[in-house]
Write an enzyme that holds these catalytic residues in place. Sequence first.
Site, PDB file in Angstrom:
ATOM      1  N   LYS A 115      -4.470  15.708  -8.905  1.00  0.00           N
ATOM      2  CA  LYS A 115      -3.447  15.612  -9.949  1.00  0.00           C
ATOM      3  C   LYS A 115      -2.670  16.928 -10.055  1.00  0.00           C
ATOM      4  CE  LYS A 115      -3.958  11.428 -11.616  1.00  0.00           C
ATOM      5  NZ  LYS A 115      -2.896  10.453 -11.318  1.00  0.00           N
ATOM      6  N   TYR A 168     -10.642  14.474  -8.249  1.00  0.00           N
ATOM      7  CA  TYR A 168      -9.549  13.820  -8.990  1.00  0.00           C
ATOM      8  C   TYR A 168      -8.579  14.834  -9.622  1.00  0.00           C
ATOM      9  CZ  TYR A 168      -7.455  10.891 -12.678  1.00  0.00           C
ATOM     10  OH  TYR A 168      -6.595  10.244 -13.523  1.00  0.00           O
ATOM     11  N   ALA A 195     -14.746   5.243 -21.239  1.00  0.00           N
ATOM     12  CA  ALA A 195     -15.686   5.183 -22.371  1.00  0.00           C
ATOM     13  C   ALA A 195     -15.336   4.122 -23.430  1.00  0.00           C
ATOM     14  CB  ALA A 195     -15.820   6.564 -22.999  1.00  0.00           C
ATOM     15  N   ASP A 208       0.865  -1.189   0.000  1.00  0.00           N
ATOM     16  CA  ASP A 208       0.000   0.000   0.000  1.00  0.00           C
ATOM     17  C   ASP A 208       0.899   1.236   0.000  1.00  0.00           C
ATOM     18  OD1 ASP A 208      -1.673   2.101   0.427  1.00  0.00           O
ATOM     19  OD2 ASP A 208      -2.695   1.234   2.174  1.00  0.00           O
ATOM     20  N   CYS A 262      -7.608  15.955 -16.688  1.00  0.00           N
ATOM     21  CA  CYS A 262      -8.591  16.467 -15.714  1.00  0.00           C
ATOM     22  C   CYS A 262      -8.041  17.660 -14.930  1.00  0.00           C
ATOM     23  CB  CYS A 262      -9.022  15.364 -14.758  1.00  0.00           C
ATOM     24  SG  CYS A 262     -10.086  14.149 -15.558  1.00  0.00           S
ATOM     25  N   GLY A 292     -10.898   5.903 -11.862  1.00  0.00           N
ATOM     26  CA  GLY A 292     -11.745   5.168 -12.796  1.00  0.00           C
ATOM     27  C   GLY A 292     -12.278   6.141 -13.827  1.00  0.00           C
ATOM     28  N   SER A 295      -3.079  14.119 -15.536  1.00  0.00           N
ATOM     29  CA  SER A 295      -4.278  13.862 -16.346  1.00  0.00           C
ATOM     30  C   SER A 295      -4.802  15.146 -16.981  1.00  0.00           C
ATOM     31  CB  SER A 295      -5.356  13.298 -15.413  1.00  0.00           C
ATOM     32  OG  SER A 295      -6.619  13.375 -16.015  1.00  0.00           O
ATOM     33  N   ARG A 322     -13.384  17.711 -25.118  1.00  0.00           N
ATOM     34  CA  ARG A 322     -11.981  17.731 -24.676  1.00  0.00           C
ATOM     35  C   ARG A 322     -11.096  17.143 -25.763  1.00  0.00           C
ATOM     36  NH1 ARG A 322     -10.826  14.946 -19.133  1.00  0.00           N
ATOM     37  NH2 ARG A 322     -11.363  16.994 -18.331  1.00  0.00           N
ATOM     38  N   THR A 340     -17.584  15.431 -26.990  1.00  0.00           N
ATOM     39  CA  THR A 340     -16.406  15.019 -27.787  1.00  0.00           C
ATOM     40  C   THR A 340     -15.213  14.681 -26.887  1.00  0.00           C
ATOM     41  OG1 THR A 340     -15.857  17.358 -28.019  1.00  0.00           O
ATOM     42  CG2 THR A 340     -16.945  16.298 -29.895  1.00  0.00           C
TER      43      THR A 340
HETATM   44  P1  NAD Z   1      -5.580   1.638 -13.003  1.00  0.00           P
HETATM   45  O1  NAD Z   1      -6.657   1.885 -11.997  1.00  0.00           O
HETATM   46  O2  NAD Z   1      -5.758   0.483 -13.941  1.00  0.00           O
HETATM   47  O3  NAD Z   1      -4.163   1.497 -12.301  1.00  0.00           O
HETATM   48  C1  NAD Z   1      -3.825   2.163 -11.117  1.00  0.00           C
HETATM   49  C2  NAD Z   1      -3.278   1.116 -10.157  1.00  0.00           C
HETATM   50  O4  NAD Z   1      -2.854   1.762  -8.952  1.00  0.00           O
HETATM   51  C3  NAD Z   1      -4.326   0.070  -9.754  1.00  0.00           C
HETATM   52  O5  NAD Z   1      -3.897  -1.232 -10.096  1.00  0.00           O
HETATM   53  C4  NAD Z   1      -4.454   0.258  -8.254  1.00  0.00           C
HETATM   54  O6  NAD Z   1      -4.697  -0.957  -7.550  1.00  0.00           O
HETATM   55  C5  NAD Z   1      -3.112   0.871  -7.908  1.00  0.00           C
HETATM   56  N1  NAD Z   1      -3.158   1.570  -6.624  1.00  0.00           N
HETATM   57  C6  NAD Z   1      -4.109   2.437  -6.190  1.00  0.00           C
HETATM   58  N2  NAD Z   1      -3.814   2.841  -4.957  1.00  0.00           N
HETATM   59  C7  NAD Z   1      -2.647   2.234  -4.614  1.00  0.00           C
HETATM   60  C8  NAD Z   1      -1.847   2.241  -3.439  1.00  0.00           C
HETATM   61  N3  NAD Z   1      -2.204   2.962  -2.361  1.00  0.00           N
HETATM   62  N4  NAD Z   1      -0.721   1.483  -3.416  1.00  0.00           N
HETATM   63  C9  NAD Z   1      -0.367   0.732  -4.498  1.00  0.00           C
HETATM   64  N5  NAD Z   1      -1.099   0.678  -5.627  1.00  0.00           N
HETATM   65  C10 NAD Z   1      -2.221   1.426  -5.675  1.00  0.00           C
HETATM   66  O7  NAD Z   1      -5.414   2.994 -13.826  1.00  0.00           O
HETATM   67  P2  NAD Z   1      -4.597   3.300 -15.167  1.00  0.00           P
HETATM   68  O8  NAD Z   1      -5.600   3.571 -16.216  1.00  0.00           O
HETATM   69  O9  NAD Z   1      -3.553   2.280 -15.372  1.00  0.00           O
HETATM   70  O10 NAD Z   1      -3.937   4.687 -14.772  1.00  0.00           O
HETATM   71  C11 NAD Z   1      -2.589   4.803 -14.294  1.00  0.00           C
HETATM   72  C12 NAD Z   1      -2.330   6.247 -13.911  1.00  0.00           C
HETATM   73  O11 NAD Z   1      -2.577   7.095 -15.052  1.00  0.00           O
HETATM   74  C13 NAD Z   1      -3.194   6.789 -12.794  1.00  0.00           C
HETATM   75  O12 NAD Z   1      -2.428   7.616 -11.969  1.00  0.00           O
HETATM   76  C14 NAD Z   1      -4.242   7.599 -13.504  1.00  0.00           C
HETATM   77  O13 NAD Z   1      -4.760   8.627 -12.691  1.00  0.00           O
HETATM   78  C15 NAD Z   1      -3.472   8.135 -14.691  1.00  0.00           C
HETATM   79  N6  NAD Z   1      -4.345   8.476 -15.825  1.00  0.00           N
HETATM   80  C16 NAD Z   1      -4.969   7.481 -16.520  1.00  0.00           C
HETATM   81  C17 NAD Z   1      -5.801   7.815 -17.576  1.00  0.00           C
HETATM   82  C18 NAD Z   1      -6.494   6.754 -18.399  1.00  0.00           C
HETATM   83  O14 NAD Z   1      -7.202   7.101 -19.345  1.00  0.00           O
HETATM   84  N7  NAD Z   1      -6.343   5.475 -18.083  1.00  0.00           N
HETATM   85  C19 NAD Z   1      -6.012   9.163 -17.926  1.00  0.00           C
HETATM   86  C20 NAD Z   1      -5.379  10.145 -17.177  1.00  0.00           C
HETATM   87  C21 NAD Z   1      -4.519   9.802 -16.132  1.00  0.00           C
END
Ligand code: NAD
Length: 327
Positions: free
Chosen positions: A155, A151, A195, A56, A122, A81, A120, A288, A223
């Site tokens: 970030k 969120y 999405a 963790d 966001c 998510g 992100s 966006r 979009t």
């Molecule tokens: P994901 O949820 O699949 O992966 C994130 C991982 O972090 C998960 O497996 C989760 O269990 C782990 N995690 C969360 N809290 C934790 C903790 N306290 N200790 C250890 N592990 C922990 O998400 P993703 O899509 O792979 O995104 C990865 C990163 O990219 C994130 O920081 C997310 O905010 C960023 N991001 C993703 C997107 C996208 O479209 N997927 C867009 C913008 C930013």
Amino acid sequence: MTTTYVDALVAGGGGFIGGHLVADLLKAGKSVRVVDIKPQSEWYQVHPDAENLQGDLSLLADAESATQGAREVYMLAADMGGMGFIENNKALCMLSVLTSTHMLQAAQKFDVERYFYSSSACVYAAEHQTDPNVTALAEAHAYPAMPEDGYGWEKLFTERMARHFREDFGLQTRIARFHNVYGPEGTWTGGREKAPAAVCRKVAEAAISGDHRLQIWGDGEQTRSFMYIDDCVRGIQMITDSDYVDPINLGSSELVTINQLYSIAEEIAGITCERTYQLDAPQGVRGRNSDNTEILRAFDWEPSTPLIEGMARTYAWIFDKVKRAQG
Ligand code: NAD
């Protein structure tokens, strides 16, 4: 306890982007440690050649033991998510600040050479995203700050903290602002999916069941742009290895409406669906897109996998998952 040394730590590597990044780092011959809070049985990908640990990272002790001996850190861990999740779980999203903070502290303590942080789109102010005919978001649009509530604030705050760790403590932080990433081996059901995965799942369910009625969140005219995972992984490493220190967009500039995204999935599936629109469902900002002027200028590169190609690979993977889930 003896310290083991690795080229790279992927924090949150049991997740979608992390799983693909680990594969790529291993392919490049690097030694990799992967840490995630989830048990390994729930990781999207487990790479046997990596050192795979559960921890963790919101706890300083776990962040330190994960980071010790790592030359580079890729910080992807976050509680997140799709829009349905982040609009309804703002406090949980903001609690990722503990993980972000402790990982930076641990990286500073153990003299990590490079620290990549996944920010992100966001972080961008909502006032720039009210029109589906968007002006693409350029890096400067993040200020004056009015990001996505919960969120996006976490970030933006962490981007800022990463900058000050670099300026004040010399930690070599690099930051990318991801715009919607999609692809196989990620969340496709359960409420946290984004999405493209939700669209593929709904269309796959319609194709398998023969019931071609679809419910779409919003009016479908909002979009977005979507970046295929291979482009994301390439961009992460390019930015990490570079001297570019400011937050930079990492996203596709191929803009589509959600209705068009459904049409792409229907075309791949070879069906046409009857659509109804859930106007009270979470739909995020109106429009966006990623302004890629800066990444093109600095790296002479931008994410360019065509949506139709990436969606075809994602649809095939999700179709298989839906089919198996139905027995
Ligand atoms: P994901 O949820 O699949 O992966 C994130 C991982 O972090 C998960 O497996 C989760 O269990 C782990 N995690 C969360 N809290 C934790 C903790 N306290 N200790 C250890 N592990 C922990 O998400 P993703 O899509 O792979 O995104 C990865 C990163 O990219 C994130 O920081 C997310 O905010 C960023 N991001 C993703 C997107 C996208 O479209 N997927 C867009 C913008 C930013």
